[in-house]
Design a protein around this motif. Structure first.
Motif, mmCIF file in Angstrom:
data_model
loop_
_atom_site.group_PDB
_atom_site.id
_atom_site.type_symbol
_atom_site.label_atom_id
_atom_site.label_comp_id
_atom_site.label_asym_id
_atom_site.label_seq_id
_atom_site.Cartn_x
_atom_site.Cartn_y
_atom_site.Cartn_z
ATOM 1 N N TYR A 27 16.804 7.023 -29.768
ATOM 2 C CA TYR A 27 15.576 6.365 -30.198
ATOM 3 C C TYR A 27 14.602 6.255 -29.028
ATOM 4 O O TYR A 27 15.004 6.015 -27.885
ATOM 5 N N PHE A 29 11.099 4.150 -28.048
ATOM 6 C CA PHE A 29 10.218 3.053 -28.428
ATOM 7 C C PHE A 29 9.152 2.850 -27.353
ATOM 8 O O PHE A 29 9.369 3.157 -26.177
ATOM 9 N N GLU A 30 8.023 2.302 -27.746
ATOM 10 C CA GLU A 30 7.143 1.675 -26.778
ATOM 11 C C GLU A 30 7.782 0.347 -26.391
ATOM 12 O O GLU A 30 8.305 -0.375 -27.240
ATOM 13 N N ARG A 31 7.750 0.033 -25.103
ATOM 14 C CA ARG A 31 8.514 -1.110 -24.605
ATOM 15 C C ARG A 31 8.148 -2.411 -25.312
ATOM 16 O O ARG A 31 9.025 -3.194 -25.700
ATOM 17 N N LEU A 34 9.614 -2.515 -28.726
ATOM 18 C CA LEU A 34 11.066 -2.676 -28.677
ATOM 19 C C LEU A 34 11.436 -4.133 -28.422
ATOM 20 O O LEU A 34 12.306 -4.696 -29.099
ATOM 21 N N GLU A 35 10.784 -4.749 -27.448
ATOM 22 C CA GLU A 35 11.074 -6.152 -27.150
ATOM 23 C C GLU A 35 10.789 -7.034 -28.360
ATOM 24 O O GLU A 35 11.588 -7.905 -28.722
ATOM 25 N N SER A 37 10.698 -6.195 -31.501
ATOM 26 C CA SER A 37 11.614 -5.907 -32.604
ATOM 27 C C SER A 37 12.980 -6.537 -32.375
ATOM 28 O O SER A 37 13.582 -7.112 -33.288
ATOM 29 N N VAL A 38 13.479 -6.427 -31.142
ATOM 30 C CA VAL A 38 14.800 -6.973 -30.836
ATOM 31 C C VAL A 38 14.794 -8.494 -30.927
ATOM 32 O O VAL A 38 15.712 -9.110 -31.487
ATOM 33 N N PHE A 51 20.387 -0.948 -34.528
ATOM 34 C CA PHE A 51 19.135 -0.196 -34.598
ATOM 35 C C PHE A 51 18.991 0.541 -35.923
ATOM 36 O O PHE A 51 17.974 0.436 -36.604
ATOM 37 N N ILE A 55 16.989 -2.670 -37.501
ATOM 38 C CA ILE A 55 15.690 -2.679 -36.833
ATOM 39 C C ILE A 55 14.760 -1.592 -37.362
ATOM 40 O O ILE A 55 13.616 -1.865 -37.742
ATOM 41 N N ILE A 56 15.229 -0.350 -37.415
ATOM 42 C CA ILE A 56 14.352 0.732 -37.870
ATOM 43 C C ILE A 56 13.946 0.568 -39.335
ATOM 44 O O ILE A 56 12.762 0.721 -39.669
#
Length: 255
Positions: A27, A29-31, A34-35, A37-38, A51, A55-56
């Motif tokens: 995967y 991600f733009e950082r 990603l932050e 989303s997590v 993921f 998440i996706i």
């Protein structure tokens, strides 16, 4: 969109019977996304925090999500795309053995599509008969400074700075860096992690009962694994008058 974990009968792609979409587990991600989303997923009590599963599927409704069809990948030089899930000991061992095939499913020698990896300033690998033992290396990959001295090695991967001593026989094995295999050892289908020292005369991979008592035996494949031993780190040397001595805490100085 849905995610199914390793189903025995995967759902087919509409209009393409016999084919399924399979996540390769890679995967990008733009950082910031990603932050976000997590952290958001962490607040969901009904989430498994995966993921592919959580998440996706939650992102595609509100963000731009794209997939790359690996089956359409074309490599310069004519090599075929290669991918393998190495989530088990057997799969990891098989991926290493794939490199020893000729032609290999994954070529390391395509100059139009080089595989970038770390490089060390170690000397070349060395093979030499020793102690009245002839030397044979057949169908192997060898890294820098690996030494085979009067031993027989077949269909194995040898990491840097390992040494295999006279009379030893190593077959279908993966030998980690800085491993020493003593005289007259026998290894078959063994993964030896870095920094192990195998005493002379040791046999591994021939007696499952004995192997299971001494090492980790993967029951699904019969492959024996020797994990990395615990290494005693050197204590930090404090030089008199140095910064470390002058500015140590009271607990460290004893005052």
């Amino acid at each position: 969109i849905d995610f199914v974990e390793k189903p025995s009968v995967p759902p087919e792609i509409p209009g393409r019977p016999g084919f399924s979409f399979v996540s390769m587990g890679n995967y990008i991600f733009e950082r910031e996304m990603l932050e976000e989303s997590v952290l958001s997923d962490n607040e969901k009590k009904d989430s498994s925090h995966d993921f592919g599963r959580d998440i996706i599927p939650s992102l595609y409704k509100s963000h731009k999500v794209m997939a790359y069809d690996f089956s359409t990948n074309v490599l310069p030089g004519g090599d075929r795309p290669y991918w393998k899930d190495v989530g088990s000991i057997k799969a990891y061992w098989e991926a290493q053995m794939d490199l020893l095939k000729h032609p290999s499913e994954l070529s390391l020698y395509n100059q139009q599509w080089p595989i970038r990896t770390v490089s060390y300033s170690d000397p070349p690998g060395f093979t030499y008969p020793a102690a009245d033992h002839s030397c044979s290396v057949d169908g192997c990959l060898r890294a820098e400074a690996s030494r085979v001295l009067g031993a027989y090695v077949r269909k194995s991967v040898l990491s840097r700075n390992c040494v295999i001593k006279p009379g030893a026989v190593v077959e279908e094995s993966i030998i980690g860096q800085n491993v020493e295999i003593g005289e007259n050892c026998r290894l078959r289908r063994v993964i030896v992690d870095a920094h192990n020292i195998i005493p002379p005369g040791t046999s591994i991979g021939f007696d499952p009962v004995e192997d299971a008592q001494k090492y980790h035996l993967d029951l699904a494949s019969g492959i024996v694994v020797l994990g990395m031993p615990k290494i005693q780190l050197r204590k930090k040397l404090i030089i008199p008058g140095s910064y470390e001595q002058l500015f140590r805490s009271p607990d460290e100085t004893g005052f």
